[in-house]
Design an enzyme around this catalytic site. Structure first.
Site, PDB file in Angstrom:
ATOM      1  N   GLU A   1     -22.635   8.430  -1.371  1.00 33.74           N
ATOM      2  CA  GLU A   1     -22.002   9.747  -1.300  1.00 33.74           C
ATOM      3  C   GLU A   1     -22.891  10.806  -1.947  1.00 33.74           C
ATOM      4  OE1 GLU A   1     -18.261  11.900  -3.597  1.00 33.74           O
ATOM      5  OE2 GLU A   1     -18.452   9.726  -3.631  1.00 33.74           O
ATOM      6  N   ASP A  26     -18.333   7.585  -5.608  1.00 32.36           N
ATOM      7  CA  ASP A  26     -17.931   7.908  -6.975  1.00 32.36           C
ATOM      8  C   ASP A  26     -16.601   7.247  -7.318  1.00 32.36           C
ATOM      9  OD1 ASP A  26     -20.157   9.483  -7.158  1.00 32.36           O
ATOM     10  OD2 ASP A  26     -19.119  11.389  -6.865  1.00 32.36           O
TER      11      ASP A  26
END
Length: 639
Positions: free
Chosen positions: A430, A503
């Site tokens: 990400e 995350d």
């Protein structure tokens, strides 16, 4: 002398119906050979084996209620109101038939078609294996106006079959305690049993299955007079059907019973579930081939006849006619032959023709007699065909880029040197910040990095032509090398592990869910073959003096703080992968020697489909209900 008894239909079911094939000795030595594993899957298989025997009685028309009870000590009992296991002395073993069935492998009435014309338990290993792998097992039989009981320990009888009272009913109760020395855990999952028992009740209309968990005081009853028609309604409850009624039929040919329920929704993926003698044939087989062929043929014939398809237009493909389809196909046949890695693929060659002809004839008549529903179905298939044409161009572009170089994915993919699937892996990361750290910290020999910009599209709400127009998805397809949809070929996969690394916050969880939705809907085989993983980055770093410890859960943090004495320490909470430098990210999350990876698996396909539909579909109310029901399980909440 062998005493005979009549079942509820007047059919003779006696000790002579029980055939003895081999002894029980190998089971405890190699339990995995008989139940697949000694983990949770094998543990629950014990219950399924006992229930299968009761279901077989139901298939024969002599049982309509089965009760499964989980006790506080994790023992389980399965009680039915069938005819009861015969109690007479078996002519081949010299023991009671109850003891024969419970102590000799593959001793049962399923190997002789005169006792059970159709059997689901035939694929199984028999209640004798359950007995062998149990610390203790108590069998109670109600038959001949009496109740009998016998106790076994680790597959060996420790008491004689004795009469313990009178009974005005018939049936069998098997109560067993799994052997702790064999199984990794003996804790049964109520949810796992619930899914399977609901499925069995759908597949056997009219049967009542009661599941009682005394550990948590939960009791659920499954009883569906609509059978697989109710099954399709259940699967589609959070979807939007495009025609009101579930299309349903049942027919028989050459001793094979074919039952089909189907309904189209406004979605873009197909959900077809096939069963043979109540066995979930997750790998499909000849009955699935027959179903697909019949649907494609019937809809094309109708489309041609009523000019939904012009003379020069090509036929609708199977992919077109199955878009948005939910179907349950259940067949019952005398001698099923199962193939495939998990013995869950039907191999009977004659079955394809039987299923094809019966379903084609029925659908042909249905389409003629229901023009309004037929128009809706044909319009959707033709629309899917147009989208497929548009998607073909996008796929061809993606395929041309399958040989990667710096000009195809500039600045995105940092490829690895190895092409060995046993060691190479690609991280879907990400954001650019984390992607930069991952590229710097990785082992270039076998680790590739593909940074993804933002959240990918929600493919649950999009057709494949729209999906293939999304840059981040095209980048993944090109990197993996497998293609997508009808072009998907797992043999061309370029990485053994595809690792989602996001995350440890709400946004990261959302991106992970979007990616899993994509894999489940468009590359499910990657999940089924064990190629999809989720990285587990640390949540905290605890520092005390020169000592640094990473913690991956709140419990781990609490344990570490207790160990450090809860003085003179500092805690860093990681909300993003970009907060770690390259070395830290590799050491905690990417190093095979120290990292933790979760492999993504589908334990229940129908439940998985329901969850993705609920979380990612158009309907708000089911999502709200899901959140309300599961809010109490949230562990990490970002506020």
């Amino acid at each position: 002398m062998v005493q005979e008894a009549n079942d509820n239909n007047g059919r003779h079911y006696t000790a002579k119906d029980i055939q003895v094939l081999e002894g029980l000795e190998p089971v405890r030595k190699r339990p995995g050979m008989y139940i697949g594993s000694t983990g949770p899957k094998g543990l629950h298989h014990l219950v399924y084996e006992v229930v299968d025997n009761s279901i077989d009685e139901a298939l024969a028309g002599i049982c309509d209620t089965i009760k499964i009870t989980i006790y506080d000590d994790d023992s389980v009992s399965v009680e039915d109101n069938g005819s009861g296991i015969p109690v007479e002395i078996h002519p081949q073993t010299g023991k009671s038939t109850v003891e024969t069935v419970l102590t000799i492998l593959h001793a049962g009435g399923k190997f002789n078609n005169s006792a059970y014309k159709v059997s689901g338990g035939l694929h199984g290993v028999g209640v004798s294996v359950v007995n062998a792998l149990s610390e203790w097992l108590v069998a109670k039989v109600r038959r001949n106006g009496k109740e009998y009981m016998q106790r076994f320990e680790r597959g060996i009888s420790v008491s004689e079959l004795e009469v313990i009272g009178n009974s005005d009913s018939t049936g069998t109760t098997i109560h067993f305690m799994p052997d702790k020395s064999i199984f990794e855990t003996i804790e049964f999952s109520f949810e796992t049993l619930e899914f399977r028992m609901r499925e069995m009740a759908f597949l056997n209309k009219g049967i009542k299955i009661i599941l009682n968990d005394k550990r948590n005081d939960i009791l659920k009853e499954f009883h569906y007079e609509g059978g697989i028609k109710s099954f399709v309604e259940y699967i589609n409850k959070n979807k939007t059907p495009i025609h009101k009624d579930v299309i349903y039929f049942e027919s028989e040919k050459d001793s094979t019973i074919v039952e089909l329920a189907l309904q189209y929704t406004d979605g873009y993926t197909e959900n077809i579930y096939t069963f043979a003698n109540n066995i979930n044939t997750i790998e499909g087989g000849t009955h699935l081939s027959g179903l697909r062929s019949a649907i494609t043929r019937a809809i094309n014939d109708y489309g041609r006849k009523y000019s939904f398809l012009k003379e020069k237009e090509e036929n609708l493909s199977g992919e077109d006619v199955r878009e948005g389809l939910t179907a349950v196909l259940s067949i019952k046949l005398p001698n099923p032959q199962f193939e495939g890695q998990t013995k869950s693929k039907l191999g009977n060659s004659e079955t394809r023709g039987i299923v094809d002809s019966l379903i084609y004839d029925y659908l042909n008549n249905y389409l003629e007699e229901n023009p309004k529903a037929s128009k809706i179905i044909l319009d959707k298939a033709v629309s899917a065909q147009r989208a497929r044409d548009a998607a073909r161009k996008a796929r061809e572009l993606t395929r041309r880029k399958s040989i990667l170089d710096n000009t195809t994915l500039p600045g995105k993919l940092a490829d690895c040197q190895s092409s060995d699937l046993s060691e190479n892996e690609i991280y879907l990361v990400e954001g650019d910040s984390a992607g930069g750290s991952a590229k710097q910290g990785r082992d270039k020999k076998y680790q590739a990095i593909l940074p993804l910009k933002g959240k990918i599209m929600n493919v649950e709400k999009a057709r494949i032509d729209k999906v293939l127009g999304y840059e981040e998805i095209k980048a993944m397809i090109t990197a993996f090398g497998t293609g997508i949809g009808s072009d998907f070929n797992i043999e061309k996969l370029r990485y053994g592990k595809i690792i989602i690394m996001t995350d440890a916050d709400v946004d990261g969880a959302h991106i992970r869910t979007l990616l899993l939705t994509f894999f489940y809907r468009y590359m499910k085989e990657l999940i089924e073959k064990g190629h999809i993983y989720i990285a587990q980055p640390p949540l905290y770093k605890v520092t005390k003096g020169k000592k640094e410890v990473y913690c991956y859960s709140d419990k781990e943090l609490d344990d570490i703080l207790n160990e450090l004495g809860r003085t003179n320490y500092s805690i860093q909470r990681y909300k993003g992968l970009g907060e770690m430098n390259a070395d830290q990210l590799f050491d905690t999350t990417m190093d095979p020697e120290t990292r933790t990876l979760l492999r993504v698996q589908i334990s229940d396909d129908i439940n998985a489909d329901e969850i993705f539909t609920t979380l990612m579909g158009d309907k708000v109310e089911p999502r709200r209900e899901f959140i309300e029901e599961n809010a109490k399980f949230v562990q990490n909440l970002d506020i």
